[in-house]
Design a protein around this motif. Structure first.
Motif, PDB file in Angstrom:
ATOM      1  N   LEU A   1       0.944  -1.365  -0.056  1.00 28.50           N
ATOM      2  CA  LEU A   1       0.054  -0.152   0.128  1.00 28.50           C
ATOM      3  C   LEU A   1       0.914   1.413   0.056  1.00 28.50           C
TER       4      LEU A   1
ATOM      5  N   ASN B   1       2.393   4.409   1.568  1.00 24.14           N
ATOM      6  CA  ASN B   1       2.636   4.894   2.779  1.00 24.14           C
ATOM      7  C   ASN B   1       2.965   6.054   2.997  1.00 24.14           C
TER       8      ASN B   1
ATOM      9  N   VAL C   1      -0.484   8.465  -1.364  1.00 22.19           N
ATOM     10  CA  VAL C   1      -1.901   7.724  -1.087  1.00 22.19           C
ATOM     11  C   VAL C   1      -2.846   7.967  -2.057  1.00 22.19           C
TER      12      VAL C   1
ATOM     13  N   TRP D   1      -0.337   3.813  -8.040  1.00 20.30           N
ATOM     14  CA  TRP D   1      -0.649   2.956  -6.965  1.00 20.30           C
ATOM     15  C   TRP D   1      -1.630   1.939  -6.908  1.00 20.30           C
TER      16      TRP D   1
ATOM     17  N   PRO E   1      -7.901   1.307  -2.377  1.00 25.92           N
ATOM     18  CA  PRO E   1      -8.351   2.437  -1.627  1.00 25.92           C
ATOM     19  C   PRO E   1      -8.870   2.037  -0.191  1.00 25.92           C
TER      20      PRO E   1
ATOM     21  N   ILE F   1      -6.095   1.612   2.022  1.00 27.18           N
ATOM     22  CA  ILE F   1      -5.330   2.596   2.389  1.00 27.18           C
ATOM     23  C   ILE F   1      -6.322   3.542   3.527  1.00 27.18           C
TER      24      ILE F   1
ATOM     25  N   LEU G   1      -5.119   2.654   7.027  1.00 24.41           N
ATOM     26  CA  LEU G   1      -3.531   3.119   7.327  1.00 24.41           C
ATOM     27  C   LEU G   1      -3.835   4.301   8.314  1.00 24.41           C
TER      28      LEU G   1
END
Length: 421
Positions: A348, A350, A355, A360, A367, A370, A373
């Motif tokens: 993921l 980071n 983000v 990515w 998502p 994400i 996180l």
């Protein structure tokens, strides 16, 4: 009689024509460098590199390409990579620590970083971090995963967390429109989707997987490892006990399942929902499954997830620390490196500046992971393996009906107290 003419004896060459042997070697190297053949850098550096990222051909190839790319751009550096099977990696590192042969660069699990730092085998990167502007772009939980006692000992590599994955077809067949958002909704949805040959919810509770899946519940209930015997810990244990032993919407087989087992059952359509990580995406897509990912359902204290992954570390005794640090900076700062590596490792983004980077989005469900996180936590320390074993034992005692939730929580607290001092 004809006499043969005698030749004069050879004369010494003039002093200016004599070439000292050392100078002759230097001139020869210069000729080779300017003519055919590549020059040989006088200050060639060899770095040892260990990782366990050969678990798939795609991941192994990505690491190999990164190493080659750096060497092509820096011909004075040779990186000698050793790929070690994951099951053997910790033992090999322990042998290297004991023998004083820790590699220049290693990719280690973030859970192992505090222990290695406590053994004084990792280079303290704090001075280098102080002048490295990239450090402020890493999300705070990610930065926390490479800190120990307020010092930085690693550069974040792969970051991961778990989410709730669900089968859209099974949801539609069961008349469920949306994934659950709270514990209450999760329990009700799991019950509704448990039918013959199909479980509503699956998760792993074998060994360390029990710890990884229980800690988010503990945090969501408002508890923490330090007070696991209090009411929030009992509520979290009672919740998983209800899923498995009361509602029977999660199978008793969770006690012997790891993440791969759960992934297999979900891909086969025998689980409507599962708790798992982004590493499951390739297998689910290969199975042709119509699946989605959603945040873990929240408890009384809100959300919470466990942050996992790996970090690059440097050996403290390495002779080429500056060059090894340059390799780590290059790995982290070059955009193409990060995105290619991330996709190959199902990682993921980071950092705050990645983000939302479309590069990515190696899967449409990234998502959802994400989103976990920002509130992810780390619970690592030098004795994390023992901490994890104590938590796992507590959870498994409840799921195996060996202890009621309240008693298991008290036993767990007694086991954890000396480990957390």
């Amino acid at each position: 009689m004809i006499q043969r003419a005698q030749k004069d004896p050879p004369k010494d060459p003039p002093k200016y024509a004599r070439t000292p042997p050392l100078l002759a070697v230097v001139l020869l190297l210069a000729v080779v460098a300017c003519g055919g053949g590549d020059p040989v850098p006088a200050d060639r550096v060899t770095l040892t590199w260990w990782d366990y990222l050969d678990h798939s051909p795609m991941a192994d190839q990505a690491v190999g390409q990164l190493v080659k790319r750096y060497q092509d751009a820096h011909p004075e550096v040779e990186i000698r990579r050793t790929a070690i099977p994951r099951a053997d990696f910790d033992a090999k590192l322990a042998q290297a620590v004991a023998a004083g042969t820790f590699p220049d660069i290693a990719a280690v699990d973030v859970a192992a970083l505090p222990r290695l730092a406590g053994q004084d085998v990792l280079a303290d990167l704090t001075p280098r971090y102080s002048s490295w502007d990239v450090k402020d772009r890493f999300l705070e939980p990610v930065r926390a995963s490479v800190r120990y006692q307020d010092k930085f000992y690693g550069v974040p590599l792969r970051t991961s967390t778990t989410a709730l994955l669900y089968n859209r077809d099974l949801f539609a067949a069961g008349g469920v429109a949306d994934p659950p958002r709270t514990w209450e909704e999760l329990r009700a949805t799991a019950q509704a989707l448990t039918v013959s040959g199909q479980w509503g919810l699956c998760f792993a509770a074998n060994g360390g997987a029990a710890t990884a899946n229980f800690l988010p519940l503990l945090w969501q209930a408002g508890g923490d490892v330090t007070d696991v015997g209090a009411d929030p810990g009992v509520r979290a244990l009672s919740f998983v006990d209800g899923l498995v032993n009361v509602d029977r919407s999660a199978p008793p087989d969770v006690l012997r399942w790891n993440d791969s087992d759960v992934e297999r059952e979900f891909a086969a359509g025998r689980c409507a929902m599962m708790v798992n990580g982004p590493w499951s995406a390739p297998a689910l897509n290969s199975a042709g499954l119509d699946w989605g990912a959603a945040p873990l359902p929240t408890g009384a204290a809100g959300g919470g997830s466990l942050l996992g992954g790996e970090a690059w570390v440097l050996g403290r005794a390495g002779r080429h620390a500056d060059r090894a640090w340059d390799v780590l900076r290059w790995l982290a700062e070059e955009r193409d490196n990060a995105t290619e590596f991330g996709a190959a490792l199902n990682a993921l983004p980071n950092r705050s500046d990645t983000v939302d980077d479309l590069a990515w989005r190696w899967d449409p469900n990234v998502p959802a992971f994400i989103g976990q996180l920002a509130g992810a936590r780390v619970v690592y320390g030098p004795r994390y393996p023992e901490v994890s074993a104590a938590i796992s034992t507590m959870v498994r005692q409840v799921l195996g009906r060996e202890r009621p939730a309240a008693q298991a929580a008290q036993d767990g607290r007694a086991a954890l107290e000396p480990l957390l001092r």
